[in-house]
Write a protein that holds these residues in place. Structure first.
Motif, PDB file in Angstrom:
ATOM      1  N   UNK A   1     -11.078   9.710 -32.456  1.00  0.00           N
ATOM      2  CA  UNK A   1     -12.506   9.784 -31.714  1.00  0.00           C
ATOM      3  C   UNK A   1     -12.410  11.172 -30.884  1.00  0.00           C
ATOM      4  N   UNK A   2     -11.567  11.596 -30.357  1.00  0.00           N
ATOM      5  CA  UNK A   2     -11.486  12.468 -29.495  1.00  0.00           C
ATOM      6  C   UNK A   2     -11.539  13.957 -30.362  1.00  0.00           C
ATOM      7  N   UNK A   3     -10.721  13.964 -31.393  1.00  0.00           N
ATOM      8  CA  UNK A   3     -10.810  15.158 -32.297  1.00  0.00           C
ATOM      9  C   UNK A   3     -12.228  15.182 -32.924  1.00  0.00           C
ATOM     10  N   UNK A   4     -12.844  14.050 -33.478  1.00  0.00           N
ATOM     11  CA  UNK A   4     -14.225  14.319 -34.017  1.00  0.00           C
ATOM     12  C   UNK A   4     -14.907  14.698 -33.033  1.00  0.00           C
ATOM     13  N   UNK A   5     -15.152  14.185 -31.895  1.00  0.00           N
ATOM     14  CA  UNK A   5     -15.997  14.624 -30.844  1.00  0.00           C
ATOM     15  C   UNK A   5     -15.803  16.235 -30.578  1.00  0.00           C
ATOM     16  N   UNK A   6     -14.696  16.476 -30.298  1.00  0.00           N
ATOM     17  CA  UNK A   6     -14.406  18.016 -30.158  1.00  0.00           C
ATOM     18  C   UNK A   6     -14.781  19.116 -31.126  1.00  0.00           C
ATOM     19  N   UNK A   7     -14.656  18.465 -32.236  1.00  0.00           N
ATOM     20  CA  UNK A   7     -14.921  19.227 -33.632  1.00  0.00           C
ATOM     21  C   UNK A   7     -16.616  19.573 -33.613  1.00  0.00           C
ATOM     22  N   UNK A   8     -17.380  18.396 -33.243  1.00  0.00           N
ATOM     23  CA  UNK A   8     -18.741  18.350 -33.103  1.00  0.00           C
ATOM     24  C   UNK A   8     -19.310  19.155 -32.099  1.00  0.00           C
ATOM     25  N   UNK A   9     -18.629  19.085 -30.787  1.00  0.00           N
ATOM     26  CA  UNK A   9     -18.936  20.060 -29.728  1.00  0.00           C
ATOM     27  C   UNK A   9     -18.811  21.494 -30.204  1.00  0.00           C
ATOM     28  N   UNK A  10     -17.659  21.688 -30.683  1.00  0.00           N
ATOM     29  CA  UNK A  10     -17.195  22.966 -30.925  1.00  0.00           C
ATOM     30  C   UNK A  10     -18.210  23.534 -32.061  1.00  0.00           C
ATOM     31  N   UNK A  11     -18.399  22.904 -33.014  1.00  0.00           N
ATOM     32  CA  UNK A  11     -19.521  23.493 -34.179  1.00  0.00           C
ATOM     33  C   UNK A  11     -20.814  23.779 -33.545  1.00  0.00           C
ATOM     34  N   UNK A  12     -21.282  22.601 -32.723  1.00  0.00           N
ATOM     35  CA  UNK A  12     -22.438  23.133 -32.014  1.00  0.00           C
ATOM     36  C   UNK A  12     -22.578  24.309 -31.047  1.00  0.00           C
ATOM     37  N   UNK A  13     -21.380  24.607 -30.566  1.00  0.00           N
ATOM     38  CA  UNK A  13     -21.411  25.412 -29.433  1.00  0.00           C
ATOM     39  C   UNK A  13     -21.300  26.884 -30.445  1.00  0.00           C
ATOM     40  N   UNK A  14     -20.623  26.884 -31.660  1.00  0.00           N
ATOM     41  CA  UNK A  14     -20.772  28.068 -32.411  1.00  0.00           C
ATOM     42  C   UNK A  14     -22.105  28.352 -32.873  1.00  0.00           C
ATOM     43  N   UNK A  15     -22.697  27.037 -33.156  1.00  0.00           N
ATOM     44  CA  UNK A  15     -24.157  27.383 -33.817  1.00  0.00           C
ATOM     45  C   UNK A  15     -25.227  27.877 -32.911  1.00  0.00           C
ATOM     46  N   UNK A  16     -24.811  27.437 -31.611  1.00  0.00           N
ATOM     47  CA  UNK A  16     -25.767  27.988 -30.490  1.00  0.00           C
ATOM     48  C   UNK A  16     -25.693  29.211 -30.195  1.00  0.00           C
ATOM     49  N   UNK A  17     -24.289  29.613 -30.057  1.00  0.00           N
ATOM     50  CA  UNK A  17     -23.744  30.934 -29.629  1.00  0.00           C
ATOM     51  C   UNK A  17     -24.278  31.997 -30.751  1.00  0.00           C
ATOM     52  N   UNK A  18     -24.095  31.687 -31.940  1.00  0.00           N
ATOM     53  CA  UNK A  18     -24.341  32.536 -33.073  1.00  0.00           C
ATOM     54  C   UNK A  18     -26.091  32.605 -33.140  1.00  0.00           C
ATOM     55  N   UNK A  19     -26.812  31.843 -32.889  1.00  0.00           N
ATOM     56  CA  UNK A  19     -28.342  31.908 -32.865  1.00  0.00           C
ATOM     57  C   UNK A  19     -29.059  32.902 -32.447  1.00  0.00           C
TER      58      UNK A  19
END
Lengths: 287, 287
Positions: free
Chosen positions: A269-287
């Motif tokens: 569960x932790x890994x899945x949440x961390x993966x989403x949080x990271x993907x979202x942060x990357x998407x936000x930072x790259x926008x």
């Protein structure tokens, strides 16, 4: 319940949310213990299963995600015993350091709306949450007792505005006498509510991540946009910049099944949440 | 909760309501234990006060009024312990022979809406009620899990349509692409839901008794119209024929404060309820 007992001034929800999003990544994980997920986790569809499920999610991710969002319906289906589990879940999640947005979609008028506000937004209430989702079929103004108590308690609201379910446009796209849609009207009310707030207002909107073209809506409400529909429901973190445009920095994407299906193992569960949080942060930072 | 346990076929809500209205007069008494009423009754604003208040109303009138309508917000403000009182209230009221319309105004989508339906409309649920109020901001179609379970359980729904609070028109008068208002759209959906049902469909609308001119709305939905606003809120029983016109026979006027302010004396509560029921019956018969 004595209304003034224990009432202390708190940092507003918007400020606390902004910090949590910046520090942890802007992810909201849903706690949606519906029958099929309980079964997938090998739990019984009963109060004990409900409690085990909810506690597992809190233990796995409350110390690392910005927001947890328990879905009240799945607790309420067990009556008062389910609500007792919800109380523990909300309290334990907050104690573990996450913000809790209780997803109840309550809505009524006058003293009845004030009753719902007291249930979820009064500091002494057993269900006291950092924020509550509310439904404005009775008009935005009908929510004012909840707005007032949220301000007093340092809590927030998320008002249903523009959802991505196919039945939503029937109400949300209807047009008022001034030419605006119902959904745009809700966004405008929220912008007024949040005017001048720094760094972020406490009165957010629910705007579906899979709702399609949002370019005709003014999402600059200076408040958070809770965006269900990421993960299993269709949108990916990489889609978010296109969907939300310049409002992206205030978006709190909600992932429920996309994380929960990895349980009951807390590490997974932790890994899945961390993966989403990271993907979202990357998407936000790259926008 | 095992979905199929105890599921038996029941006479539909609409038929049971029609009979109760004909036998007892079409009156719905609200159970609205808000803080100010608890104080007026000399009760504490706590769970014990809540329980005493609710039990008193049930004891006073459940054997003689057609419908009792507990307002969930006033129970929920005490968390799970308040909901436990609501469970007892609903169960005792039904056992005493009245129909219980639980006023929760729930609304969500998909499996979450199904969760709310299970909470209030599943035969085995501790909060099982004869009918539930629901809110359609997410579109009428989003309520379909509740419609389906209500049909299975012989229960009913009251969908918010046209309310009399001043903020309501913002959403309810907005106009859809087909030229109809949101409120008229809800009424049309309900008419379709109830088509062919005898003697009365089980899917009603909430239409405020003080909403003003209703002549532009087609209230012939072949289902009940729950009409808050009679008594302390402004409308009198004598106003009902003018407001509802030919739909009058299906109107269930709700009186809350107009009855409750006569408590805690059970005799006085009973007299007040009987007076309203009689005045309403006279108004309906004379129309």
């Amino acid at each position: 319940m004595t209304p003034m007992t224990g009432m202390t001034s708190s940092e507003p929800f918007g400020a606390r949310l902004r910090r949590a999003m910046d520090e942890r990544g802007p992810l909201c994980v849903g706690i949606d213990p519906h029958a099929s997920l309980l079964a997938e986790w090998g739990l019984n569809d009963d109060v004990a299963g409900l409690e085990r499920f909810s506690r597992t999610v809190v233990e796995a991710v409350a110390d690392r995600v910005a927001v947890l969002k328990p879905q009240v319906a799945f607790f309420e289906r067990f009556g008062s015993r389910g609500i007792a589990v919800l109380e523990k879940t909300v309290q334990e999640a907050r104690a573990a350091g996450t913000l809790v947005v209780t997803d109840a979609k309550r809505g009524d008028i006058g003293s009845t709306m004030a009753g719902y506000a007291e249930a979820f937004l009064h500091k002494d209430a057993p269900l006291f949450s950092d924020a509550l989702t509310v439904s404005p079929y009775l008009g935005y103004g009908s929510l004012s007792p909840a707005v007032a108590l949220a301000r007093e308690s340092g809590a927030g609201l998320f008002v249903l505005a523009l959802t991505s379910n196919p039945e939503g446009p029937e109400v949300q796209h209807a047009i008022r006498a001034d030419g605006r849609t119902v959904a745009a009207t809700m966004l405008a009310h929220l912008a007024a509510e949040n005017a001048g707030e720094e760094p972020l207002g406490s009165f957010g909107a629910v705007v579906g991540a899979t709702v399609g073209d949002l370019s005709s809506y003014d999402l600059a409400i200076n408040g958070p946009l809770l965006a269900p529909g990421v993960g299993a429901q269709g949108a990916t973190p990489a889609d978010l910049p296109k969907v939300f445009g310049p409002a992206l920095r205030n978006v709190v994407p909600n992932v429920s099944r996309g994380v929960l299906r990895h349980g009951p193992d807390t590490g997974a569960l932790r890994t899945a949440a961390e993966r989403f949080a990271e993907e979202i942060q990357v998407a936000v930072a790259g926008a």
